[in-house]
Design a protein around this motif. Structure first.
Motif, PDB file in Angstrom:
ATOM      1  N   PRO A 120       0.409   2.670  -4.000  1.00  0.00           N
ATOM      2  CA  PRO A 120      -1.064   2.884  -3.333  1.00  0.00           C
ATOM      3  C   PRO A 120      -1.980   3.180  -4.341  1.00  0.00           C
ATOM      4  O   PRO A 120      -1.793   3.547  -5.368  1.00  0.00           O
ATOM      5  CB  PRO A 120      -0.978   4.043  -2.392  1.00  0.00           C
ATOM      6  CG  PRO A 120       0.343   4.988  -3.077  1.00  0.00           C
ATOM      7  CD  PRO A 120       1.030   3.794  -3.565  1.00  0.00           C
ATOM      8  N   ALA A 130       0.919  -1.355   0.105  1.00  0.00           N
ATOM      9  CA  ALA A 130       0.060   0.013  -0.151  1.00  0.00           C
ATOM     10  C   ALA A 130       0.903   1.348   0.009  1.00  0.00           C
ATOM     11  O   ALA A 130       0.525   2.180  -0.486  1.00  0.00           O
ATOM     12  CB  ALA A 130      -0.907  -0.065   1.217  1.00  0.00           C
ATOM     13  N   CYS A 149      -7.899  -7.496   4.001  1.00  0.00           N
ATOM     14  CA  CYS A 149      -6.529  -7.726   3.621  1.00  0.00           C
ATOM     15  C   CYS A 149      -5.687  -8.899   4.518  1.00  0.00           C
ATOM     16  O   CYS A 149      -5.358  -8.276   5.633  1.00  0.00           O
ATOM     17  CB  CYS A 149      -5.387  -6.697   3.432  1.00  0.00           C
ATOM     18  SG  CYS A 149      -4.053  -7.009   2.639  1.00  0.00           S
ATOM     19  N   ALA A 191      -3.831   4.091   3.087  1.00  0.00           N
ATOM     20  CA  ALA A 191      -3.957   2.758   2.259  1.00  0.00           C
ATOM     21  C   ALA A 191      -3.409   1.596   3.242  1.00  0.00           C
ATOM     22  O   ALA A 191      -3.861   0.392   3.316  1.00  0.00           O
ATOM     23  CB  ALA A 191      -3.525   2.731   0.937  1.00  0.00           C
ATOM     24  N   ALA A 235      -5.313  -1.537   4.941  1.00  0.00           N
ATOM     25  CA  ALA A 235      -4.784  -3.200   4.919  1.00  0.00           C
ATOM     26  C   ALA A 235      -4.743  -3.786   5.908  1.00  0.00           C
ATOM     27  O   ALA A 235      -4.750  -5.016   6.125  1.00  0.00           O
ATOM     28  CB  ALA A 235      -3.445  -3.084   3.963  1.00  0.00           C
TER      29      ALA A 235
END
Length: 535
Positions: A217, A213, A242, A226, A230
């Motif tokens: 991103p 991320a 995630c 991000a 995650a």
């Protein structure tokens, strides 16, 4: 952490995107790596729950242990894993090329060159994170001493024939991963973190989703946001969007989904065993099959996002050009792979539980030497890495402003030209300090003479070139920098010297496990089963 790495992390926080920490790829990436995404249960240390493994991005093989406490199911998982990994390894074991190796002549005691076969390529295993490497090492330890029915017909819980062999190979890959610069077994998070500096800590970089991320991103989303999504983002059922990069599972997944599914599987298996007639058995078998499918779907839902993330990370790495010294380090990996292949083919016993004193000292010396070699080669291959060494005072670069020919004293004077260099760097130099530059891939040595002026504030320093100029009275063309050239010298050596020769294991003193007695001549038997060995 170096100053330039700290600056890169600060810039990543400011910009919202990971910053390059390298301009070239410093690890070898195989054209056909074997990706291994393991998953373990929380109740028993190292107990496998499942895995995705394979070399094809769109066709991974799913391996599942429906009941991790069942020893037979675990051995079935390991046998399936061996069916995937061992053919992949064998595919690289047969193709060889001639190579020379230095060996000691037993009669003269001198080092001589002998021609041997070297595997033309070597297999490469890639796991999501450092925890995956630890799991590979644990699998190797728990498998390589297992007894098969052929070896010992009376052994309880005999292992499938290929399981001990896989354990030996996984142990070798795990040990090789401890050698700096080796690429036989790679943790993708560590390779990505070597090439990009994120705005989070090194521990947080071990989450593959969060690290990606930062590096790549989504459009318009800062890396920090991000990465946070995650790490902690969950769906309407409370499950992570995630999943972590394994092998551990999320407690919410264990409690809400996995545990009930395993309970249904256990009940279905009990009911099938208690079925009294064929019709009832068919119904119970259908229940068991449905429970198996449910567990398989759950395992795939946790491993497939990580599998896709691994291949996405490999795509990012492949966009970088390979460093000049990467091929040399891969050749050493090929030697390591070839040596273990030969030991297995010769029928040697598995790797011992504990190394003897000489072997342990050799391993430690090798890792220290390879660490220094890796740091030097990465700096020579990559201007960005060299910038960090220059900032730390371990290297300097500048423009040659003058060259004065001089000669050494002696019966046959050798050229010792004096080179004046203008630099803005501030290296940690003392009188007659040796410095080195790369000349045609070989290190050329120079000696620091001093600064022009009293304090060197004008940035002019004088170096004396000492070697790599040929054997004649006049230096060979190109061996001495010319006025106007821009050169870079390092205070660290480019090639690492070998240490003192250690005694043979049979000649070690009693304080280090020798001299061996009669018991030492007996090959080491399998380890007793311990909690660490039990999956």
């Amino acid at each position: 952490m170096s100053l330039i790495a700290t600056l890169a992390r600060l810039e990543a926080v400011r910009s919202g995107r990971a910053q390059p920490a390298a301009t070239v790829l410093h690890r070898h990436l195989s054209e056909r790596p074997l990706v291994f995404v393991p998953l373990t249960t929380a109740g028993e240390a190292g107990a496998p729950l499942g895995a995705l493994v394979g070399t094809e991005r769109d066709a991974p093989r799913l391996l599942v242990v429906e009941q991790p406490r069942d020893r037979d199911l675990r051995f079935g998982f390991l046998a399936e894993l061996a069916d995937v990994v061992l053919p992949y390894i064998d595919a690289y074991a047969g193709e060889v090329e001639p190579a020379e190796r230095s060996e000691t002549d037993p009669e003269t005691g001198k080092r001589v060159k002998v021609e041997v076969d070297l595997c033309a390529d070597a297999p490469q295993l890639i796991v999501p994170s450092r925890a995956g490497i630890d799991f590979v090492r644990l699998l190797g330890r728990s498998m390589r001493f297992r007894r098969t029915a052929e070896q010992d017909p009376e052994t309880p819980y005999p292992a499938p024939p290929r399981v001990p062999l896989l354990g030996r190979w996984l142990t070798h890959f795990g040990e090789r991963a401890r050698v700096p610069g080796s690429s036989l077994l790679l943790a993708l998070t560590e390779v990505l973190a070597r090439h990009w500096a994120s705005g989070q800590s090194g521990l947080e970089d071990q989450h593959l989703g969060a690290l990606l991320a930062w590096i790549d991103p989504p459009d318009g989303v800062p890396g920090a946001h991000a990465a946070l999504r995650a790490e902690v983002g969950r769906d309407e059922d409370g499950q992570l969007l995630c999943p972590p990069a394994g092998p551990a599972t999320d407690p919410a997944f264990d409690n809400r989904l996995l545990a009930p599914a395993i309970e249904r599987y256990d009940r279905a298996r009990t009911r099938l065993a208690a079925a009294e007639d064929g019709l009832e058995a068919d119904d119970r078998f259908g229940e068991l099959t449905a429970a198996q499918r449910e567990i398989r779907a759950l395992v795939e839902s946790r491993t497939r996002p990580v599998w896709d993330a691994v291949w996405r990370g490999l795509d990012l790495l492949r966009a970088l050009p390979e460093g000049a010294h990467v091929a040399d380090r891969w050749t050493r990996d090929r030697w390591s792979f070839t040596g273990h292949r030969d030991r297995v083919a010769a029928g040697e016993p598995p790797q011992p539980r504990r190394d003897d004193a000489v072997t342990a000292a050799n391993k430690l010396a090798t890792r220290e030497r390879e660490q220094a070699r890796l740091e030097a080669q990465e700096a020579l291959d990559d201007p960005l890495v060299m910038a960090g060494r220059r900032l730390a005072g371990e290297a300097f670069a500048g423009e040659v402003t003058d060259v004065v020919m001089a000669y050494g004293e002696g019966r046959r004077p050798s050229p010792r030209p004096l080179v004046t260099l203008r630099t803005e760097d501030r290296p940690h130099l003392g009188e007659r300090t040796k410095v080195y530059r790369s000349l045609g891939g070989k290190p050329q040595t120079a000696e620091f003479v001093g600064y022009e002026g009293h304090d060197g504030s004008d940035g002019l320093m004088v170096l004396r070139i000492l070697d790599k100029m040929g054997r004649g009275r006049e230096p060979e063309a190109g061996s001495v920098p010319e006025k106007g050239d821009r050169v870079c010298f390092t205070l660290f050596e480019h090639e690492q010297r070998g240490g003192a020769k250690l005694p043979d294991p049979e000649e070690t003193p009693w304080t280090h496990g020798g001299p061996p007695g009669d018991a030492a001549a007996v090959p080491e038997t399998a380890d007793p089963v311990t909690e660490e060995d039990t999956l």
